[in-house]
Structures are given as C-alpha cells and as structure tokens.
Design a protein around this motif. Structure first.
Motif, PDB file in Angstrom:
ATOM      1  N   GLN A 112       0.830  -1.204   0.000  1.00 43.02           N
ATOM      2  CA  GLN A 112       0.000   0.000   0.000  1.00 43.02           C
ATOM      3  C   GLN A 112       0.865   1.255   0.000  1.00 43.02           C
ATOM      4  O   GLN A 112       0.560   2.221  -0.698  1.00 43.02           O
ATOM      5  N   ALA A 113       1.950   1.245   0.755  1.00 37.84           N
ATOM      6  CA  ALA A 113       2.854   2.398   0.785  1.00 37.84           C
ATOM      7  C   ALA A 113       3.452   2.642  -0.597  1.00 37.84           C
ATOM      8  O   ALA A 113       3.587   3.797  -1.035  1.00 37.84           O
ATOM      9  N   CYS A 114       3.791   1.572  -1.293  1.00 37.37           N
ATOM     10  CA  CYS A 114       4.326   1.695  -2.646  1.00 37.37           C
ATOM     11  C   CYS A 114       3.302   2.341  -3.569  1.00 37.37           C
ATOM     12  O   CYS A 114       3.623   3.261  -4.317  1.00 37.37           O
ATOM     13  N   ILE A 115       2.071   1.873  -3.498  1.00 38.21           N
ATOM     14  CA  ILE A 115       1.007   2.420  -4.349  1.00 38.21           C
ATOM     15  C   ILE A 115       0.742   3.880  -4.007  1.00 38.21           C
ATOM     16  O   ILE A 115       0.576   4.723  -4.895  1.00 38.21           O
ATOM     17  N   ASP A 116       0.731   4.201  -2.706  1.00 36.26           N
ATOM     18  CA  ASP A 116       0.485   5.579  -2.282  1.00 36.26           C
ATOM     19  C   ASP A 116       1.604   6.520  -2.708  1.00 36.26           C
ATOM     20  O   ASP A 116       1.362   7.660  -3.090  1.00 36.26           O
ATOM     21  N   GLU A 117       2.843   6.044  -2.635  1.00 39.86           N
ATOM     22  CA  GLU A 117       4.004   6.889  -2.924  1.00 39.86           C
ATOM     23  C   GLU A 117       4.175   7.157  -4.414  1.00 39.86           C
ATOM     24  O   GLU A 117       4.518   8.260  -4.821  1.00 39.86           O
ATOM     25  N   ALA A 118       3.969   6.140  -5.231  1.00 36.19           N
ATOM     26  CA  ALA A 118       4.212   6.289  -6.670  1.00 36.19           C
ATOM     27  C   ALA A 118       3.228   5.418  -7.448  1.00 36.19           C
ATOM     28  O   ALA A 118       3.597   4.372  -7.993  1.00 36.19           O
ATOM     29  N   PRO A 119       1.979   5.837  -7.531  1.00 34.12           N
ATOM     30  CA  PRO A 119       0.946   4.987  -8.134  1.00 34.12           C
ATOM     31  C   PRO A 119       1.171   4.639  -9.612  1.00 34.12           C
ATOM     32  O   PRO A 119       0.641   3.641 -10.084  1.00 34.12           O
ATOM     33  N   GLU A 120       1.961   5.426 -10.311  1.00 33.70           N
ATOM     34  CA  GLU A 120       2.170   5.157 -11.738  1.00 33.70           C
ATOM     35  C   GLU A 120       3.533   4.544 -12.045  1.00 33.70           C
ATOM     36  O   GLU A 120       3.893   4.398 -13.211  1.00 33.70           O
ATOM     37  N   ASP A 121       4.268   4.156 -11.016  1.00 30.72           N
ATOM     38  CA  ASP A 121       5.614   3.611 -11.209  1.00 30.72           C
ATOM     39  C   ASP A 121       5.562   2.082 -11.219  1.00 30.72           C
ATOM     40  O   ASP A 121       5.658   1.424 -10.195  1.00 30.72           O
ATOM     41  N   ALA A 122       5.429   1.530 -12.416  1.00 30.32           N
ATOM     42  CA  ALA A 122       5.308   0.080 -12.566  1.00 30.32           C
ATOM     43  C   ALA A 122       6.579  -0.643 -12.126  1.00 30.32           C
ATOM     44  O   ALA A 122       6.510  -1.738 -11.558  1.00 30.32           O
ATOM     45  N   ALA A 123       7.743  -0.039 -12.356  1.00 31.91           N
ATOM     46  CA  ALA A 123       9.003  -0.675 -11.959  1.00 31.91           C
ATOM     47  C   ALA A 123       9.097  -0.783 -10.440  1.00 31.91           C
ATOM     48  O   ALA A 123       9.532  -1.814  -9.908  1.00 31.91           O
ATOM     49  N   LEU A 124       8.691   0.263  -9.743  1.00 28.23           N
ATOM     50  CA  LEU A 124       8.692   0.218  -8.279  1.00 28.23           C
ATOM     51  C   LEU A 124       7.720  -0.841  -7.780  1.00 28.23           C
ATOM     52  O   LEU A 124       8.038  -1.605  -6.868  1.00 28.23           O
ATOM     53  N   PHE A 125       6.545  -0.901  -8.386  1.00 24.84           N
ATOM     54  CA  PHE A 125       5.559  -1.898  -7.970  1.00 24.84           C
ATOM     55  C   PHE A 125       6.094  -3.316  -8.212  1.00 24.84           C
ATOM     56  O   PHE A 125       5.949  -4.191  -7.353  1.00 24.84           O
ATOM     57  N   ALA A 126       6.748  -3.538  -9.335  1.00 24.16           N
ATOM     58  CA  ALA A 126       7.317  -4.851  -9.633  1.00 24.16           C
ATOM     59  C   ALA A 126       8.389  -5.209  -8.603  1.00 24.16           C
ATOM     60  O   ALA A 126       8.449  -6.353  -8.129  1.00 24.16           O
ATOM     61  N   LYS A 127       9.214  -4.246  -8.231  1.00 18.87           N
ATOM     62  CA  LYS A 127      10.256  -4.476  -7.211  1.00 18.87           C
ATOM     63  C   LYS A 127       9.599  -4.810  -5.874  1.00 18.87           C
ATOM     64  O   LYS A 127      10.043  -5.720  -5.156  1.00 18.87           O
ATOM     65  N   THR A 128       8.549  -4.104  -5.538  1.00 17.59           N
ATOM     66  CA  THR A 128       7.840  -4.338  -4.281  1.00 17.59           C
ATOM     67  C   THR A 128       7.241  -5.736  -4.252  1.00 17.59           C
ATOM     68  O   THR A 128       7.339  -6.439  -3.247  1.00 17.59           O
ATOM     69  N   ILE A 129       6.636  -6.146  -5.351  1.00 13.51           N
ATOM     70  CA  ILE A 129       6.076  -7.503  -5.440  1.00 13.51           C
ATOM     71  C   ILE A 129       7.200  -8.534  -5.261  1.00 13.51           C
ATOM     72  O   ILE A 129       7.028  -9.544  -4.563  1.00 13.51           O
ATOM     73  N   GLY A 130       8.344  -8.278  -5.854  1.00  5.24           N
ATOM     74  CA  GLY A 130       9.494  -9.169  -5.680  1.00  5.24           C
ATOM     75  C   GLY A 130       9.936  -9.244  -4.234  1.00  5.24           C
ATOM     76  O   GLY A 130      10.286 -10.319  -3.739  1.00  5.24           O
ATOM     77  N   ASP A 131       9.954  -8.120  -3.541  1.00  2.18           N
ATOM     78  CA  ASP A 131      10.325  -8.114  -2.126  1.00  2.18           C
ATOM     79  C   ASP A 131       9.341  -8.954  -1.305  1.00  2.18           C
ATOM     80  O   ASP A 131       9.757  -9.694  -0.414  1.00  2.18           O
ATOM     81  N   VAL A 132       8.080  -8.822  -1.608  1.00  4.11           N
ATOM     82  CA  VAL A 132       7.049  -9.558  -0.857  1.00  4.11           C
ATOM     83  C   VAL A 132       7.132 -11.053  -1.167  1.00  4.11           C
ATOM     84  O   VAL A 132       7.006 -11.889  -0.271  1.00  4.11           O
ATOM     85  N   ALA A 133       7.380 -11.373  -2.426  1.00  4.29           N
ATOM     86  CA  ALA A 133       7.467 -12.784  -2.821  1.00  4.29           C
ATOM     87  C   ALA A 133       8.660 -13.441  -2.171  1.00  4.29           C
ATOM     88  O   ALA A 133       8.643 -14.563  -1.774  1.00  4.29           O
TER      89      ALA A 133
END
Length: 56
Positions: free
Chosen positions: A35-56
């Motif tokens: 959620q913090a990732c989405i709130d901070e940079a909602p249009e940054d697909a690379a950041l979201f992909a990195k975040t998903i990798g961290d969670v996985a």
C-alpha cells in the motif's frame, strides 16, 4: 542511475544494502508495504514490480 552506489564508496562509509524483505514478517507487513508503494508512486510500474518481488 538511482539505486546504484559505488561499492568502494559504500564500503568506506560502512553502508550496507537495504533489503526490505528482511523486515516483512507478516501478511500485514506485506500489505502495508504494498500500500505504501502504491500511495508513494501509483504510476511507477518498476517500483511496484520491485515491491512484489520483495514480498514474494
């Protein structure tokens, strides 16, 4: 380039890489992190992909 540090400089300064996955202890932690990732940079697909990798 963001996120890249000279390894020699990092060693001299005593800086160690930060690994978010080391701090994700529960499903709730993962949800807050995503959620913090989405709130901070909602249009940054690379950041979201990195975040998903961290969670996985």
């Amino acid at each position: 380039m963001a996120g890249v540090m000279n390894p020699t400089a990092a060693a001299q300064l005593g800086i160690k890489p930060f690994e978010a996955a080391d701090y994700l202890q529960s499903d709730e932690d993962c949800a807050h992190y995503l959620q913090a990732c989405i709130d901070e940079a909602p249009e940054d697909a690379a950041l979201f992909a990195k975040t998903i990798g961290d969670v996985a």
